[in-house]
Every structure is written in C-alpha cells, then in structure tokens.
Design a protein around this motif. Structure first.
Motif, PDB file in Angstrom:
ATOM      1  N   SER A 101      96.174  45.372 -51.306  1.00 29.71           N
ATOM      2  CA  SER A 101      94.954  44.575 -51.357  1.00 29.71           C
ATOM      3  C   SER A 101      94.155  44.738 -50.076  1.00 29.71           C
ATOM      4  CB  SER A 101      95.291  43.096 -51.553  1.00 29.71           C
ATOM      5  OG  SER A 101      94.136  42.282 -51.422  1.00 29.71           O
ATOM      6  N   MET A 102      92.855  44.600 -50.195  1.00 34.28           N
ATOM      7  CA  MET A 102      91.990  44.533 -49.028  1.00 34.28           C
ATOM      8  C   MET A 102      92.427  43.416 -48.079  1.00 34.28           C
ATOM      9  SD  MET A 102      87.885  43.771 -49.002  1.00 34.28           S
ATOM     10  CE  MET A 102      88.145  42.104 -49.622  1.00 34.28           C
ATOM     11  N   SER A 103      93.073  42.383 -48.628  1.00 28.91           N
ATOM     12  CA  SER A 103      93.474  41.230 -47.815  1.00 28.91           C
ATOM     13  C   SER A 103      94.549  41.584 -46.794  1.00 28.91           C
ATOM     14  CB  SER A 103      93.957  40.083 -48.708  1.00 28.91           C
ATOM     15  OG  SER A 103      95.177  40.416 -49.343  1.00 28.91           O
TER      16      SER A 103
ATOM     17  N   ILE B 247      91.746  36.563 -46.858  1.00 22.61           N
ATOM     18  CA  ILE B 247      90.989  35.917 -47.920  1.00 22.61           C
ATOM     19  C   ILE B 247      91.576  34.527 -48.116  1.00 22.61           C
ATOM     20  CG2 ILE B 247      90.344  35.990 -50.362  1.00 22.61           C
ATOM     21  CD1 ILE B 247      90.574  39.036 -50.225  1.00 22.61           C
TER      22      ILE B 247
ATOM     23  N   SER C 151      98.659  38.206 -49.148  1.00 20.96           N
ATOM     24  CA  SER C 151      98.330  39.041 -47.990  1.00 20.96           C
ATOM     25  C   SER C 151      99.560  39.318 -47.142  1.00 20.96           C
ATOM     26  CB  SER C 151      97.262  38.355 -47.127  1.00 20.96           C
ATOM     27  OG  SER C 151      96.125  38.038 -47.883  1.00 20.96           O
TER      28      SER C 151
ATOM     29  N   GLY D 188      89.358  46.282 -53.016  1.00 20.64           N
ATOM     30  CA  GLY D 188      88.525  45.147 -52.666  1.00 20.64           C
ATOM     31  C   GLY D 188      88.216  44.355 -53.914  1.00 20.64           C
ATOM     32  N   LYS D 189      86.952  44.077 -54.132  1.00 20.79           N
ATOM     33  CA  LYS D 189      86.551  43.228 -55.252  1.00 20.79           C
ATOM     34  C   LYS D 189      86.190  44.101 -56.467  1.00 20.79           C
ATOM     35  CE  LYS D 189      85.046  39.529 -52.182  1.00 20.79           C
ATOM     36  NZ  LYS D 189      86.127  38.596 -52.538  1.00 20.79           N
TER      37      LYS D 189
ATOM     38  N   ILE E 124      78.632  42.547 -50.866  1.00 19.15           N
ATOM     39  CA  ILE E 124      79.232  43.875 -50.725  1.00 19.15           C
ATOM     40  C   ILE E 124      78.132  44.885 -50.414  1.00 19.15           C
ATOM     41  CG2 ILE E 124      80.566  45.659 -51.927  1.00 19.15           C
ATOM     42  CD1 ILE E 124      81.609  43.361 -53.757  1.00 19.15           C
TER      43      ILE E 124
ATOM     44  N   LEU F 259      91.274  52.191 -48.316  1.00 17.69           N
ATOM     45  CA  LEU F 259      90.533  50.972 -48.621  1.00 17.69           C
ATOM     46  C   LEU F 259      89.375  51.291 -49.560  1.00 17.69           C
ATOM     47  CD1 LEU F 259      90.180  47.941 -47.923  1.00 17.69           C
ATOM     48  CD2 LEU F 259      88.756  48.661 -45.990  1.00 17.69           C
TER      49      LEU F 259
ATOM     50  N   ASP G 107      86.534  49.314 -51.118  1.00 18.10           N
ATOM     51  CA  ASP G 107      85.928  47.979 -51.109  1.00 18.10           C
ATOM     52  C   ASP G 107      84.402  48.000 -51.073  1.00 18.10           C
ATOM     53  OD1 ASP G 107      85.454  48.868 -48.525  1.00 18.10           O
ATOM     54  OD2 ASP G 107      86.031  46.981 -47.576  1.00 18.10           O
TER      55      ASP G 107
ATOM     56  N   LEU H 192      82.870  46.553 -47.741  1.00 20.46           N
ATOM     57  CA  LEU H 192      82.911  45.125 -47.411  1.00 20.46           C
ATOM     58  C   LEU H 192      83.622  44.859 -46.080  1.00 20.46           C
ATOM     59  CD1 LEU H 192      82.270  42.229 -48.217  1.00 20.46           C
ATOM     60  CD2 LEU H 192      84.366  42.209 -49.592  1.00 20.46           C
ATOM     61  N   TYR H 193      84.694  45.576 -45.804  1.00 20.48           N
ATOM     62  CA  TYR H 193      85.433  45.356 -44.558  1.00 20.48           C
ATOM     63  C   TYR H 193      84.687  46.002 -43.415  1.00 20.48           C
ATOM     64  CZ  TYR H 193      89.173  45.548 -41.088  1.00 20.48           C
ATOM     65  OH  TYR H 193      89.917  45.418 -39.927  1.00 20.48           O
TER      66      TYR H 193
END
Length: 259
Positions: A140-142, A147, A154, A184-185, A217, A249, A251, A254-255
């Motif tokens: 996960s991006m987390s 998040i 996470s 990500g999302k 995003i 990643l 996403d 976003l990060y």
C-alpha cells in the motif's frame, strides 16, 4: 511488450476482485497458468471460466481465506512449483488505533505480514533451484505515507517490507526477485468504503467524496485496476530480473517526494 512468461505457473492470492483480479488477468494475458484464490467460491469459479475462455490458459480456483493454513495448503497442492507468487490480502478495516485490541492487531499482522512470509517460505527454494522466481507483494501507499485509520494495515505491510529487504538480496543470485507494488487510490470496492466514511464525516454524497479525492491527486483521477495489473505483471516478467527489493509506487503522483 512481450513479457516472456508464457507457460509459467503463477499463484495470485485474493484475486477474485480488485487489484488481485486485475493482476491475475494480466498474467493470464501474458500466457501464465494460474491458481487464483478468494473467499467467494461461486465468483471465483466464474472468473476461472472467463479467464480460461479468453486466454486459453489453465486456471485453478481455490476458495478460502489465504491466511488459513488449510487454504494455503490447498493453493500449494494445486501449484507446488510456482514460478510466480503474487501476495495479496484484504487489509484491516479503517479504525482509530485506540480502538484496536490485541486480537485485532494480531489478525492484521497475520493477514498482511505473516501470511505472505509463510507462502514465500514455501515456494522460494524451489524457485531458486529452477533459477526463476518472481515474488510480488501488493502492499500500500500507506507504507510510505500514513493514512488516518489504517495504522494497522500500514504497520503490518511496512513490517513485511522490512522483513524481506534482506531476504530478497539473498536470493538475487538465483534469478529470484522479491518486490513490492504500492497502490495509491484505485477505483476498487475497498476504496469505496473510504468514500462512504468521508461522505458521512463531511455530510456530502459518496460521489462528491470521490470527486474531492480525485482532485487531490496530481493525475486528477483515481487509478484504474487494469493499469495496476499491467505494472504488476511486468514485475513478474522475464525482463524484471535486475529489479529486486524495490517498492513501486503507483499513486498518480500523490506522494510528494523527489526520491
């Protein structure tokens, strides 16, 4: 791109929907024979039939919770010598960390850290002996970006990442790679639950919550599961042998980081 994995045998965990299903489809398109897994036996059988018909590959559905020893044994019996293992599992529900108790923490760690390690232990020596192995963990991006409410997810996935950082280098000389793909999302059922929570908190509609999230995003949209599956399939390909111990990643930017 021709991925060079036709005829390879792949296990894709939790692949009856969402990102797991998208990955299974991309591997089937690349010519891999599959063992797929999920809790809904009827849905899993339907997916198996569709993949067989569309891609002319062998697909074996194994229903059950991949964290249970019985389901793991059934999956490994169906595919005792996989060339590819994609670890995926549902994450713990969104919850404030103060509401977590010992049992829920243990269950989260079992799902998202212990289970993939157990499966890797079961298959990695055979991969090394055959001098081909691709292990991809959908995390996960987390892992990189906290998040709210997903602390258990996470932490468990970050623990898996750290645990395997040394293991992957031990097996690199044998053409066995271990990498993590960090979504990500993406427009999946799991994200829908987050939209419902956001909508309730802000007293807006679910669609409005979805639009607000998309605007956050840089790509100005949610991810498409199909593009995730394609990226994951590349990490399983013959061309990815020089990539190991990495966190890819996905996403939409976003990060916010330069490295």
């Amino acid at each position: 791109m021709h991925l060079g994995i036709e005829g390879r045998k792949a296990i894709v965990c939790a692949s009856s929907r969402g990102l797991g299903l998208a990955t299974a489809k991309s591997l089937a398109e690349a010519g891999c024979d599959l063992v797929i897994n999920g809790r809904d036996a009827k849905k899993l059988q339907q997916i198996a039939e569709e993949l067989r018909a569309q891609y002319s590959v062998r697909v074996t559905p194994i229903a059950g919770d991949i964290s249970s020893p019985e389901t793991q044994q059934a999956v490994l019996k169906a595919c005792p010598n996989p060339d590819i293992l994609v670890n995926n599992n549902g994450g713990p529900p969104r919850k404030d960390f103060k509401e977590l108790n010992r049992q829920s923490i243990q269950e989260g760690v079992l799902q998202n850290m212990i289970t993939p390690i157990e499966l890797i232990q079961a298959v990695i020596e055979g991969m090394a002996e055959r001098r081909f192995g691709r292990i991809v963990n959908i995390t996960s991006m987390s892992v990189k970006m906290p998040i709210q409410g997903l602390d258990l997810s996470s932490g468990s996935r970050a623990g898996l990442t750290a645990f395997l950082a040394g293991v992957c280098r031990e097996y690199a000389p044998h053409n066995v790679t271990i990498n993590n793909v960090l979504p990500g999302k993406f427009d999946t059922d799991r994200l829908k639950g987050g939209f419902e929570h956001q909508a309730q908190q802000a007293n807006i509609s679910v669609e409005e919550a979805k639009q607000l999230t998309s605007k956050e995003i840089p790509a100005n949209r949610l991810g498409n599961p199909e593009e995730f599956g394609k990226a994951c399939a590349f990490m399983c390909s013959a061309h990815a042998g020089y990539i190991t111990g990495q966190n890819l990643l996905l996403d939409g930017g976003l990060y916010p980081s330069a490295f």
